[in-house]
Design an enzyme around this catalytic site. Sequence first.
Site, short mmCIF file in Angstrom:
data_model
loop_
_atom_site.label_atom_id
_atom_site.label_comp_id
_atom_site.label_asym_id
_atom_site.label_seq_id
_atom_site.Cartn_x
_atom_site.Cartn_y
_atom_site.Cartn_z
N PHE A 88 0.87 -1.18 0.00
CA PHE A 88 0.00 0.00 0.00
C PHE A 88 0.91 1.23 0.00
O PHE A 88 1.84 1.31 0.81
CB PHE A 88 -0.91 -0.02 1.22
CG PHE A 88 -2.01 0.99 1.15
CD1 PHE A 88 -3.18 0.72 0.45
CD2 PHE A 88 -1.87 2.23 1.76
CE1 PHE A 88 -4.19 1.67 0.36
CE2 PHE A 88 -2.88 3.18 1.68
CZ PHE A 88 -4.05 2.89 0.97
N ASP A 136 1.04 -3.98 9.16
CA ASP A 136 -0.11 -3.14 8.83
C ASP A 136 -1.32 -4.06 8.69
O ASP A 136 -1.37 -4.91 7.80
CB ASP A 136 0.16 -2.38 7.51
CG ASP A 136 -0.94 -1.38 7.18
OD1 ASP A 136 -2.09 -1.57 7.65
OD2 ASP A 136 -0.66 -0.42 6.44
N TYR A 192 -11.68 2.64 9.37
CA TYR A 192 -12.86 2.88 8.53
C TYR A 192 -13.16 1.75 7.56
O TYR A 192 -14.08 1.87 6.76
CB TYR A 192 -12.73 4.21 7.78
CG TYR A 192 -11.47 4.40 6.98
CD1 TYR A 192 -11.30 3.82 5.74
CD2 TYR A 192 -10.43 5.20 7.47
CE1 TYR A 192 -10.14 4.01 5.00
CE2 TYR A 192 -9.27 5.40 6.75
CZ TYR A 192 -9.12 4.80 5.52
OH TYR A 192 -7.97 4.99 4.81
N LYS A 193 -12.40 0.65 7.62
CA LYS A 193 -12.67 -0.48 6.73
C LYS A 193 -13.57 -1.48 7.47
O LYS A 193 -14.72 -1.19 7.73
CB LYS A 193 -11.36 -1.06 6.23
CG LYS A 193 -10.63 -0.07 5.32
CD LYS A 193 -9.23 -0.45 4.96
CE LYS A 193 -8.64 0.62 4.04
NZ LYS A 193 -7.18 0.63 4.03
N ARG A 202 -12.26 -5.45 -7.58
CA ARG A 202 -12.11 -6.01 -6.23
C ARG A 202 -13.46 -6.04 -5.52
O ARG A 202 -14.22 -5.07 -5.58
CB ARG A 202 -11.12 -5.10 -5.48
CG ARG A 202 -10.67 -5.58 -4.14
CD ARG A 202 -9.63 -4.64 -3.59
NE ARG A 202 -10.23 -3.37 -3.16
CZ ARG A 202 -9.72 -2.57 -2.23
NH1 ARG A 202 -8.58 -2.88 -1.65
NH2 ARG A 202 -10.32 -1.44 -1.91
C1 LIG Z 1 -6.48 1.80 3.99
C2 LIG Z 1 -5.04 1.57 4.26
C3 LIG Z 1 -4.28 2.54 4.90
C4 LIG Z 1 -4.89 3.88 5.23
O1 LIG Z 1 -4.02 4.79 5.74
P1 LIG Z 1 -4.56 6.20 6.29
O2 LIG Z 1 -3.34 6.94 6.59
O3 LIG Z 1 -5.37 5.90 7.52
O4 LIG Z 1 -5.39 6.81 5.21
C5 LIG Z 1 -2.96 2.25 5.19
N1 LIG Z 1 -2.42 1.06 4.86
C6 LIG Z 1 -3.14 0.10 4.23
C7 LIG Z 1 -2.50 -1.21 3.91
C8 LIG Z 1 -4.45 0.34 3.91
O5 LIG Z 1 -5.15 -0.59 3.27
#
Ligand SMILES: *Cc1c(COP(=O)(O)O)cnc(C)c1O
Length: 410
Positions: free
Chosen positions: A131, A197, A222-223, A369
Amino acid sequence: MSDALLARARELDAADPLAQYRESFELPEGVTYLDGNSLGALPKATRERLMHVVGQEWGSDLIRSWNPTDAGGDWISLPQRVGAKIAPLIGAQANEVIACDSVSVNLTKLIGAALDMRPGRKIVVSEPGNFPTDLYMIQGLDSAEQRLANRDAMLDALDEDVALLLLTHVHYKTGAMYDMAALTKAAHDVGALVLWDLSHSGGAVPVDLNACGADFAVGCGYKYLNGGPGAPAYAYVASKHHDAFRQPITGWMGHKAPFAFSDTYEPADGVSRMLAGTPPILAMAALDCGVELMTEIGMERLVAKSRALSEFFRTAMAEHCPQMRCVSPSDPAKRGSQLSFYHEEAYALCQALIARGVIGDFRAPDVLRFGFAPAYVSFADAARAVTELADILETVSWDKPEFKQRAAVT
Ligand SMILES: *Cc1c(COP(=O)(O)O)cnc(C)c1O
């Protein structure tokens, strides 16, 4: 809709022990929502809680609500209380998890903490295609040097120069899941620390940070935790590091005694030193409601449903949409609660589906997805998505200019 597929879905829904929880969410009529891995649905309890926090706690009790009040209040301890609720979802102790900031900011704090704990080592190992924010945060720290290795070469990338191994447990695009225990051990064997993560893991797949001996973790609110758009993230610090770790964003809320207003920073005990500034109370209260629901259902039931649902979808796709190539692992124990499919026209397919009320998402350049949030997605939702996609493919109805127009957020 394929009658046999829908009939089978209805049977599975009738036997689903989580079916009742769909009622706990506000899901619009006619929408099949398979994007809870990007933005979780709104729990009904959240609307009421926010009305209370805004109307009573803020509107009437005002600043007194930072401390406990008759109406509730006690805002100041929300980061710790919400963290303690998240802990059992990820195999952690209540005092090892805190809700704060974004994943990005928490990554910077913990990468910084790890480098500080491994003097003389600069290298942070991660994977290409992680990510983006995970890689950007390594790149933003002068004290860190990034070393990227592909999944199958990850073990070879670990040596005595490595301070930290930073990986996303479930890959956001493919859904592939790392063996957390094995990689944590491999990193420890060369004296490195590990930061996981859990953004696509928490509330969706089994995670046991304590059993794996993991040092640090971050995850998204938020997921699958349904905390609302831009909800605070969470951070985990193993209790074995509570004395030694120092993080670089040394704000007043992470101070040992913030209201002593001292000129000199002194870290709070344990995971509380992860705090930096004042917690966003409205967002924190919403996250609390989302987490509460997940803990009520419990990880065991969430995982069982997630696997059954995604397997149902995967086999239905193979039968009804054979031209979509699945890029997620076929073994449900080796993937997250999502399935991704390759197609050259993935973007237009995604838009055509949305026009029919089936919301999945597109990940550049060519992946469609689907996320299966186990708390509220039904087997009938999965059947509907497959049937609509099969029809869109057969009638080539995706091939329209309006389905190829890219929006700012995809
Ligand atoms: C959604 C997501 C994030 C989000 O990071 P924010 O800083 O909270 O926007 C980070 N890492 C991964 C792997 C994600 O899927």
